[in-house]
Write a protein that holds these residues in place. Structure first.
Motif, PDB file in Angstrom:
ATOM      1  N   VAL A  98     -11.915  -3.770  34.308  1.00  0.00           N
ATOM      2  CA  VAL A  98     -12.855  -4.643  35.016  1.00  0.00           C
ATOM      3  C   VAL A  98     -12.370  -6.092  35.037  1.00  0.00           C
ATOM      4  O   VAL A  98     -11.714  -6.558  34.111  1.00  0.00           O
ATOM      5  N   ASP A  99     -12.711  -6.774  36.143  1.00  0.00           N
ATOM      6  CA  ASP A  99     -12.336  -8.185  36.283  1.00  0.00           C
ATOM      7  C   ASP A  99     -13.413  -9.094  35.716  1.00  0.00           C
ATOM      8  O   ASP A  99     -13.144 -10.236  35.356  1.00  0.00           O
ATOM      9  N   ALA A 100     -14.651  -8.598  35.717  1.00  0.00           N
ATOM     10  CA  ALA A 100     -15.755  -9.435  35.245  1.00  0.00           C
ATOM     11  C   ALA A 100     -16.967  -8.572  34.929  1.00  0.00           C
ATOM     12  O   ALA A 100     -17.066  -7.423  35.376  1.00  0.00           O
ATOM     13  N   PHE A 101     -17.893  -9.153  34.178  1.00  0.00           N
ATOM     14  CA  PHE A 101     -19.191  -8.524  33.937  1.00  0.00           C
ATOM     15  C   PHE A 101     -20.213  -9.198  34.842  1.00  0.00           C
ATOM     16  O   PHE A 101     -20.129 -10.415  35.072  1.00  0.00           O
ATOM     17  N   LEU A 102     -21.157  -8.413  35.331  1.00  0.00           N
ATOM     18  CA  LEU A 102     -22.272  -9.003  36.067  1.00  0.00           C
ATOM     19  C   LEU A 102     -23.570  -8.458  35.472  1.00  0.00           C
ATOM     20  O   LEU A 102     -23.823  -7.250  35.510  1.00  0.00           O
ATOM     21  N   VAL A 103     -24.364  -9.356  34.889  1.00  0.00           N
ATOM     22  CA  VAL A 103     -25.631  -8.959  34.266  1.00  0.00           C
ATOM     23  C   VAL A 103     -26.761  -9.350  35.228  1.00  0.00           C
ATOM     24  O   VAL A 103     -26.912 -10.526  35.579  1.00  0.00           O
ATOM     25  N   VAL A 104     -27.532  -8.346  35.646  1.00  0.00           N
ATOM     26  CA  VAL A 104     -28.564  -8.570  36.660  1.00  0.00           C
ATOM     27  C   VAL A 104     -29.962  -8.457  36.044  1.00  0.00           C
ATOM     28  O   VAL A 104     -30.235  -7.485  35.325  1.00  0.00           O
ATOM     29  N   ALA A 105     -30.837  -9.406  36.357  1.00  0.00           N
ATOM     30  CA  ALA A 105     -32.203  -9.314  35.830  1.00  0.00           C
ATOM     31  C   ALA A 105     -33.185 -10.133  36.644  1.00  0.00           C
ATOM     32  O   ALA A 105     -32.823 -11.165  37.212  1.00  0.00           O
ATOM     33  N   GLY A 106     -34.422  -9.658  36.684  1.00  0.00           N
ATOM     34  CA  GLY A 106     -35.530 -10.455  37.202  1.00  0.00           C
ATOM     35  C   GLY A 106     -35.927 -11.396  36.066  1.00  0.00           C
ATOM     36  O   GLY A 106     -36.109 -10.947  34.937  1.00  0.00           O
ATOM     37  N   LEU A 107     -36.046 -12.695  36.351  1.00  0.00           N
ATOM     38  CA  LEU A 107     -36.263 -13.641  35.256  1.00  0.00           C
ATOM     39  C   LEU A 107     -37.743 -13.890  34.949  1.00  0.00           C
ATOM     40  O   LEU A 107     -38.073 -14.573  33.984  1.00  0.00           O
ATOM     41  N   GLY A 108     -38.638 -13.318  35.755  1.00  0.00           N
ATOM     42  CA  GLY A 108     -40.061 -13.596  35.553  1.00  0.00           C
ATOM     43  C   GLY A 108     -40.758 -12.667  34.571  1.00  0.00           C
ATOM     44  O   GLY A 108     -41.853 -12.964  34.108  1.00  0.00           O
ATOM     45  N   LEU A 137     -35.464 -14.879  40.810  1.00  0.00           N
ATOM     46  CA  LEU A 137     -36.635 -15.704  40.508  1.00  0.00           C
ATOM     47  C   LEU A 137     -37.894 -15.055  41.089  1.00  0.00           C
ATOM     48  O   LEU A 137     -37.843 -14.474  42.173  1.00  0.00           O
ATOM     49  N   PRO A 138     -39.018 -15.173  40.392  1.00  0.00           N
ATOM     50  CA  PRO A 138     -40.249 -14.547  40.890  1.00  0.00           C
ATOM     51  C   PRO A 138     -40.830 -15.307  42.079  1.00  0.00           C
ATOM     52  O   PRO A 138     -40.536 -16.489  42.266  1.00  0.00           O
ATOM     53  N   ALA A 139     -41.669 -14.624  42.843  1.00  0.00           N
ATOM     54  CA  ALA A 139     -42.390 -15.313  43.917  1.00  0.00           C
ATOM     55  C   ALA A 139     -43.409 -16.240  43.274  1.00  0.00           C
ATOM     56  O   ALA A 139     -43.919 -15.945  42.184  1.00  0.00           O
ATOM     57  N   ALA A 140     -43.685 -17.367  43.932  1.00  0.00           N
ATOM     58  CA  ALA A 140     -44.556 -18.388  43.333  1.00  0.00           C
ATOM     59  C   ALA A 140     -45.947 -17.839  43.016  1.00  0.00           C
ATOM     60  O   ALA A 140     -46.576 -18.245  42.039  1.00  0.00           O
ATOM     61  N   LEU A 165     -25.550 -16.576  39.559  1.00  0.00           N
ATOM     62  CA  LEU A 165     -25.847 -16.385  40.978  1.00  0.00           C
ATOM     63  C   LEU A 165     -27.356 -16.161  41.064  1.00  0.00           C
ATOM     64  O   LEU A 165     -27.913 -15.407  40.257  1.00  0.00           O
ATOM     65  N   VAL A 166     -28.002 -16.839  41.999  1.00  0.00           N
ATOM     66  CA  VAL A 166     -29.466 -16.775  41.997  1.00  0.00           C
ATOM     67  C   VAL A 166     -30.009 -16.230  43.313  1.00  0.00           C
ATOM     68  O   VAL A 166     -29.511 -16.557  44.398  1.00  0.00           O
ATOM     69  N   PHE A 167     -31.037 -15.406  43.171  1.00  0.00           N
ATOM     70  CA  PHE A 167     -31.770 -14.907  44.333  1.00  0.00           C
ATOM     71  C   PHE A 167     -33.240 -15.242  44.100  1.00  0.00           C
ATOM     72  O   PHE A 167     -33.810 -14.924  43.058  1.00  0.00           O
ATOM     73  N   ASP A 168     -33.844 -15.898  45.074  1.00  0.00           N
ATOM     74  CA  ASP A 168     -35.238 -16.316  44.921  1.00  0.00           C
ATOM     75  C   ASP A 168     -36.161 -15.409  45.735  1.00  0.00           C
ATOM     76  O   ASP A 168     -36.219 -15.506  46.967  1.00  0.00           O
ATOM     77  N   ASN A 169     -36.893 -14.543  45.040  1.00  0.00           N
ATOM     78  CA  ASN A 169     -37.837 -13.649  45.738  1.00  0.00           C
ATOM     79  C   ASN A 169     -38.800 -14.430  46.622  1.00  0.00           C
ATOM     80  O   ASN A 169     -39.202 -13.964  47.678  1.00  0.00           O
ATOM     81  N   ASP A 170     -39.165 -15.628  46.166  1.00  0.00           N
ATOM     82  CA  ASP A 170     -40.167 -16.412  46.886  1.00  0.00           C
ATOM     83  C   ASP A 170     -39.723 -16.739  48.312  1.00  0.00           C
ATOM     84  O   ASP A 170     -40.538 -16.802  49.224  1.00  0.00           O
ATOM     85  N   ALA A 171     -38.437 -16.931  48.476  1.00  0.00           N
ATOM     86  CA  ALA A 171     -37.925 -17.295  49.804  1.00  0.00           C
ATOM     87  C   ALA A 171     -37.727 -16.067  50.689  1.00  0.00           C
ATOM     88  O   ALA A 171     -37.463 -16.193  51.884  1.00  0.00           O
TER      89      ALA A 171
END
Ligand code: GDP
Length: 392
Positions: A98-108, A137-140, A165-171
């Motif tokens: 593997v070249d890298a680890f990617l840890v994925v999680a919902g932060l809310g 990120l959670p929706a507001a 890397l961030v993904f914003d559910n709210d948007a």
């Protein structure tokens, strides 16, 4: 590039599952080690593609498979206590692949919010490979506790990883749709963006465009400045050259004109602009982004170096950064051309400022609450002492 992909908590697991579905559908081969970690048995059972032996239940002795609710401190504690079990799952994979680890999680929530930063810290300690995070990120309107959890987890997670890397559910929620109804569609959006981005480093080389193909070191170099990142994406269907003539004649075209050099250049430059100016995974002002990577994916005959070069120049102007990489990702079987732009080290992010404010306020409140209770205690002791004093 090759990724050890680890989903923490419910959202994390579902996104890893979706990533595997995407790989099956596209034939892409990025994920080396799909693992799902959770404190809730039902969430692990609900997954479809993560292999059974790679589903790790943590915190059994404390929460007995029932999850930690939205208590992310408990999430962090059970993760810390059961790191060995997560490590055992990772040990089954030859990490040199593997070249890298990617840890994925919902932060809310609780498990991913608390556990993902704990795991990231552990991986950074044990391995030399970079550890990236994908934080949702959670929706507001999910409620105060989710925002507070996200604010706290975000601060820790960004510190522990090489890049968040961030993904914003709210948007990304659709009007009239509940968040839960929309998750499947949202997860699809997530894996499409990150699939093209990380898949880029896996392109077959040896063809005529090989020298401009993005490789995994370029992705890693773009991310290794740390901080937070956002991704833009735009795509457009194209006719493949094998059925160009017939289909474009049906559509009133002149047959084969899809590959006209000027059209191809313009298509790429306009896709780059659309990707950068459209909805980003984390909406922000990209001016000031430290590093940027542009990937143009699609059938090789539609990937145009001049277009990529123009797109790259335009991105330099938009970001004010001189570190803008660009390249292509040949996908001979694809019937669309996509532009993906990774902005790394972004600073002007309204949502993050909002979260920081929430975290600071919460901290202030905690201080206030502590001070208040200290004062109460002091005055009680004092009053008590005065009352008691005469007795002595
Ligand atoms: P955990 O299992 O305790 O880690 O918590 P969850 O992962 O269920 O929820 C954490 C947050 O992630 C929620 O507040 C939601 O904002 C988000 N979330 C939950 N499920 C999904 C999903 O399938 N996709 C996305 N994009 N976000 C999700």
């Amino acid at each position: 590039m090759k990724l050890a992909l680890i989903g923490f908590g419910q959202a994390g697991g579902k996104i890893v599952d979706k990533f595997l579905e995407y790989e099956q559908r596209t034939g892409q081969d990025v994920v080396r080690c799909p693992i799902a970690v959770n404190s809730a048995t039902v969430d692990l059972q609900g997954l479809e593609r993560v292999p059974e032996e790679n589903r790790v239940l943590i915190g059994q002795s404390r929460v007995k498979g029932h999850g930690v609710g939205a208590d992310n401190e408990l999430g962090a504690e059970v993760a810390e206590a059961d790191l060995d079990e997560i490590q055992a799952a990772i040990d089954r994979v030859p990490v040199h692949e593997v070249d890298a680890f990617l840890v994925v999680a919902g932060l809310g929530g609780g498990t991913g919010s608390g556990g993902a930063p704990v795991l990231a810290k552990h991986l950074e300690h044990v391995y030399e490979e970079p550890v990236f995070g994908l934080g949702v990120l959670p929706a507001a309107d999910e409620g105060g506790i989710y925002t507070l959890n996200a604010a706290r987890s975000f601060r820790t997670f960004v510190r522990e990883v090489d890049n968040l890397l961030v993904f914003d559910n709210d948007a990304w929620r659709s009007a009239g749709e509940s968040m839960a109804e929309g998750y499947d569609a949202i997860n699809e959006e997530i894996v499409t963006r990150f699939g093209v981005l990380f898949g880029a480093g896996e392109a077959e080389t040896g063809d005529e465009v090989a020298e401009s193909v993005v490789d995994s070191s370029e992705i890693i170099n773009t991310l290794d400045g740390g901080g937070i990142s956002t991704v833009g994406y735009a795509s457009e269907p194209v006719e493949r050259s094998d059925h160009d003539g017939f289909l474009s004649r049906l559509a009133g075209g002149s047959g084969g004109s899809d590959c006209d050099a000027v059209d191809t250049t313009n298509r790429i430059t306009s896709l780059v602009r659309k990707a950068a100016l459209g909805r980003l995974t984390l909406p922000c002002d990209v001016d000031g982004a430290e590093k940027t990577l542009l990937v143009a994916g699609g059938p090789p005959e539609h990937l145009d170096r001049k277009g990529i070069e123009r797109g790259r120049k335009w991105l330099e102007e938009e970001t004010g950064s001189m570190e803008v990489r660009g390249g292509d990702y040949p996908l001979p079987g694809s019937d669309s051309v996509a532009g993906v732009v990774l902005f790394s080290g972004v600073h002007q992010v309204p949502r993050v400022k909002e979260l920081q404010k929430v975290a600071i306020e919460a901290q202030d409140n905690i201080e206030e609450i502590r001070t208040e209770s200290e004062d109460n205690l002091q005055s009680l002791v004092h009053e008590g002492a005065e009352e008691i004093a005469p007795l002595y």
